[in-house]
Every structure is written in C-alpha cells, then in structure tokens.
Design a protein around this motif. Structure first.
Motif, PDB file in Angstrom:
ATOM      1  N   UNK A 176       0.857  -1.190   0.045  1.00 50.38           N
ATOM      2  CA  UNK A 176       0.076  -0.043   0.031  1.00 50.38           C
ATOM      3  C   UNK A 176       0.924   1.141   0.087  1.00 50.38           C
ATOM      4  N   UNK A 177       1.998   1.241   0.673  1.00 46.88           N
ATOM      5  CA  UNK A 177       2.752   2.427   0.784  1.00 46.88           C
ATOM      6  C   UNK A 177       3.525   2.418  -0.596  1.00 46.88           C
ATOM      7  N   UNK A 178       3.736   1.611  -1.243  1.00 50.16           N
ATOM      8  CA  UNK A 178       4.370   1.708  -2.654  1.00 50.16           C
ATOM      9  C   UNK A 178       3.376   2.193  -3.617  1.00 50.16           C
ATOM     10  N   UNK A 179       2.106   1.686  -3.412  1.00 45.72           N
ATOM     11  CA  UNK A 179       1.129   2.243  -4.312  1.00 45.72           C
ATOM     12  C   UNK A 179       0.977   3.758  -4.187  1.00 45.72           C
ATOM     13  N   UNK A 180       1.048   4.228  -2.909  1.00 49.96           N
ATOM     14  CA  UNK A 180       0.889   5.636  -2.576  1.00 49.96           C
ATOM     15  C   UNK A 180       1.830   6.548  -3.309  1.00 49.96           C
ATOM     16  N   UNK A 181       2.956   5.979  -2.862  1.00 50.79           N
ATOM     17  CA  UNK A 181       4.167   6.738  -3.736  1.00 50.79           C
ATOM     18  C   UNK A 181       3.867   7.043  -5.135  1.00 50.79           C
ATOM     19  N   UNK A 182       3.671   5.757  -5.924  1.00 54.94           N
ATOM     20  CA  UNK A 182       3.680   5.461  -7.186  1.00 54.94           C
ATOM     21  C   UNK A 182       2.331   6.716  -7.642  1.00 54.94           C
ATOM     22  N   UNK A 183       1.319   6.744  -6.838  1.00 52.34           N
ATOM     23  CA  UNK A 183       0.232   7.494  -7.252  1.00 52.34           C
ATOM     24  C   UNK A 183       0.473   8.978  -7.141  1.00 52.34           C
ATOM     25  N   UNK A 184       1.320   9.225  -6.026  1.00 51.77           N
ATOM     26  CA  UNK A 184       1.746  10.591  -5.948  1.00 51.77           C
ATOM     27  C   UNK A 184       3.241  10.930  -6.924  1.00 51.77           C
ATOM     28  N   UNK A 185       3.303  10.182  -7.689  1.00 47.50           N
ATOM     29  CA  UNK A 185       4.544  10.598  -8.611  1.00 47.50           C
ATOM     30  C   UNK A 185       5.884  10.301  -8.119  1.00 47.50           C
ATOM     31  N   UNK A 186       6.276   9.578  -7.138  1.00 40.39           N
ATOM     32  CA  UNK A 186       7.270   9.742  -6.320  1.00 40.39           C
ATOM     33  C   UNK A 186       8.023   8.336  -6.802  1.00 40.39           C
ATOM     34  N   UNK A 187       9.547   8.388  -6.543  1.00 45.99           N
ATOM     35  CA  UNK A 187      10.508   7.289  -7.046  1.00 45.99           C
ATOM     36  C   UNK A 187       9.912   6.100  -6.413  1.00 45.99           C
ATOM     37  N   UNK A 188      10.192   4.955  -7.047  1.00 43.94           N
ATOM     38  CA  UNK A 188       9.885   3.601  -6.559  1.00 43.94           C
ATOM     39  C   UNK A 188      10.607   2.896  -7.490  1.00 43.94           C
ATOM     40  N   UNK A 189      11.004   1.318  -7.017  1.00 40.94           N
ATOM     41  CA  UNK A 189      11.813   0.458  -7.556  1.00 40.94           C
ATOM     42  C   UNK A 189      11.015  -0.552  -8.099  1.00 40.94           C
ATOM     43  N   UNK A 190      11.598  -1.417  -9.199  1.00 46.81           N
ATOM     44  CA  UNK A 190      11.323  -2.647  -9.862  1.00 46.81           C
ATOM     45  C   UNK A 190      10.956  -3.848  -8.667  1.00 46.81           C
ATOM     46  N   UNK A 191      11.738  -3.866  -7.780  1.00 50.62           N
ATOM     47  CA  UNK A 191      11.512  -4.641  -6.646  1.00 50.62           C
ATOM     48  C   UNK A 191      10.247  -4.438  -5.820  1.00 50.62           C
ATOM     49  N   UNK A 192      10.190  -3.031  -5.486  1.00 46.21           N
ATOM     50  CA  UNK A 192       8.968  -2.785  -4.715  1.00 46.21           C
ATOM     51  C   UNK A 192       7.556  -2.729  -5.504  1.00 46.21           C
ATOM     52  N   UNK A 193       7.838  -2.702  -6.640  1.00 50.97           N
ATOM     53  CA  UNK A 193       6.454  -2.825  -7.378  1.00 50.97           C
ATOM     54  C   UNK A 193       6.261  -4.185  -8.080  1.00 50.97           C
ATOM     55  N   UNK A 194       6.881  -5.217  -7.607  1.00 53.20           N
ATOM     56  CA  UNK A 194       6.843  -6.444  -8.079  1.00 53.20           C
ATOM     57  C   UNK A 194       5.580  -7.104  -7.721  1.00 53.20           C
ATOM     58  N   UNK A 195       4.862  -6.805  -6.667  1.00 56.62           N
ATOM     59  CA  UNK A 195       3.666  -7.366  -6.318  1.00 56.62           C
ATOM     60  C   UNK A 195       2.426  -7.046  -7.374  1.00 56.62           C
TER      61      UNK A 195
END
Length: 206
Positions: free
Chosen positions: A6-25
């Motif tokens: 959920x935290x990663x999704x929030x960052x994605x939706x805010x246009x912030x940086x995330x990694x391939x591993x974090x988004x693997x779900x």
C-alpha cells in the motif's frame, strides 16, 4: 494487500520514485501472454481479437481497431473509448493509467509512456522510476512516431504532428508539433474546408 505494498502504491500515485522490486507485487496485472496471443491472431479473426482485447485492457469501447503488433507493459492500465483507431507498433508504457477518449486516431510507431527515470545514475538502481498518468481526450489525432511523456493531457480535438515529443499538456482544438512539442495554431472552422470532398448527394461527371 500488505501495508508495504500500500505504501508503494501511494508513492506511485503521488509521482514519487519507486523500484522494480518494490512494485513486483503488481506482476499479476501484466497481460504479456495475452498481448503475445493478440499480436499473432489473423486480422480476419475479429471475434478472437475482440475477446483478447477485452481481456487485455482495463476497459475498451465499441468499434475499436488496434492493429498488430502493439505493445504494453501491463495492458490492464489502458482504458480506450469508442471509435478508436490505433495503427501498428503502438506502445503503451502503462505502469499507471493511460486513458483515451472517444474518436481518437493514433498513427504508426507512437509511444505513450507514463514512466520516466531519475537523471542521476545512482538513483536508477533497481530500475528506480516515477510514473504519472496520461490522458488523451476525445477526437485527438496523433501523428506517426510521436512520443507522449508522463503526466501529459492532450485536449479535445487536438492534432499532434508526426515526430513530436510531447512533454507538456496540449490545449483543446490546437495543432502542436516539434521537439519539444509546441502549439503552432488553433483549429478553426476554416479547417472544415481543407482537403475535404462532398459527402452528400450524387457524384456528377464533368
């Protein structure tokens, strides 16, 4: 869903940086095999192609034409309206949503990418990236080999000239071209008389 996801999704939706591993779900949302199948169906097999397109895309309207091959990171994040025409080699980099309205035409070799990467190489470890949605409003025409970058909205009826790189929003009813893409003029009623032929009444011989 786990709290960290959920935290990663929030960052994605805010246009912030995330990694391939974090988004693997999000991997189960990818439609890679279905896209592979679609690109190998016969053009005449309209029923099969429509069925696959409905399974691939997040939503798809009526009378949609999407020529093979096309490519998408997910497919499930792409939403297309009615009366859409997409020519060959259309690429959707759809880590987040791409929303396309009704009556949109897209020429060959166009890339719509919702995702970019940091400039500094130390920030690109594990394919670190940011993503922002793309919106293409009704009756837009996008010319060949255009690239539309993250976060862009192209307004109603706009025309984007071939080879353009669209880095910022394009207003409704304008013609825009170039690298970077810039508005060159408004679309007016005078354009109704350009390269047109009669559409009503019998054809006459001179």
């Amino acid at each position: 869903m786990l709290d960290r996801d959920r935290d990663v999704l929030t960052r994605i939706r805010q246009g912030l940086l995330y990694t391939e591993s974090e988004a693997s779900f999000q991997a189960p949302l990818r439609r890679s095999d279905l896209i592979f199948d679609y690109n190998r169906t016969r053009p005449s097999d309209a029923e099969r192609r429509r069925s696959l397109l409905e399974a691939i895309l997040g939503s798809v309207g009526a009378r949609t034409v999407l020529l093979s091959p096309f490519h998408a990171g997910f497919g499930s994040n792409v939403h297309i309206g009615d009366d859409f025409f997409g020519n060959v080699n259309l690429t959707f980099v759809d880590d987040v949503e791409i929303r396309i309205g009704d009556g949109v035409m897209i020429a060959p070799g166009v890339t719509l990418t919702t995702t970019g990467h940091p400039v500094h190489p130390d920030l690109r470890v594990d394919f670190r990236r940011f993503s922002e949605p793309i919106v293409i409003e009704d009756k837009v025409w996008i010319g060949s080999n255009v690239v539309v970058l993250p976060g862009v909205r192209i307004g109603y009826g706009a025309v984007v000239g071939a080879g353009s790189v669209v880095t910022h929003d394009i207003p409704a009813m304008t013609v825009a071209v170039g690298v970077p893409c810039r508005v060159v003029r408004q679309i007016t009623d005078e354009d109704l008389n350009t390269r047109t032929a009669p559409v009503e009444g019998p054809r006459t011989n001179a």
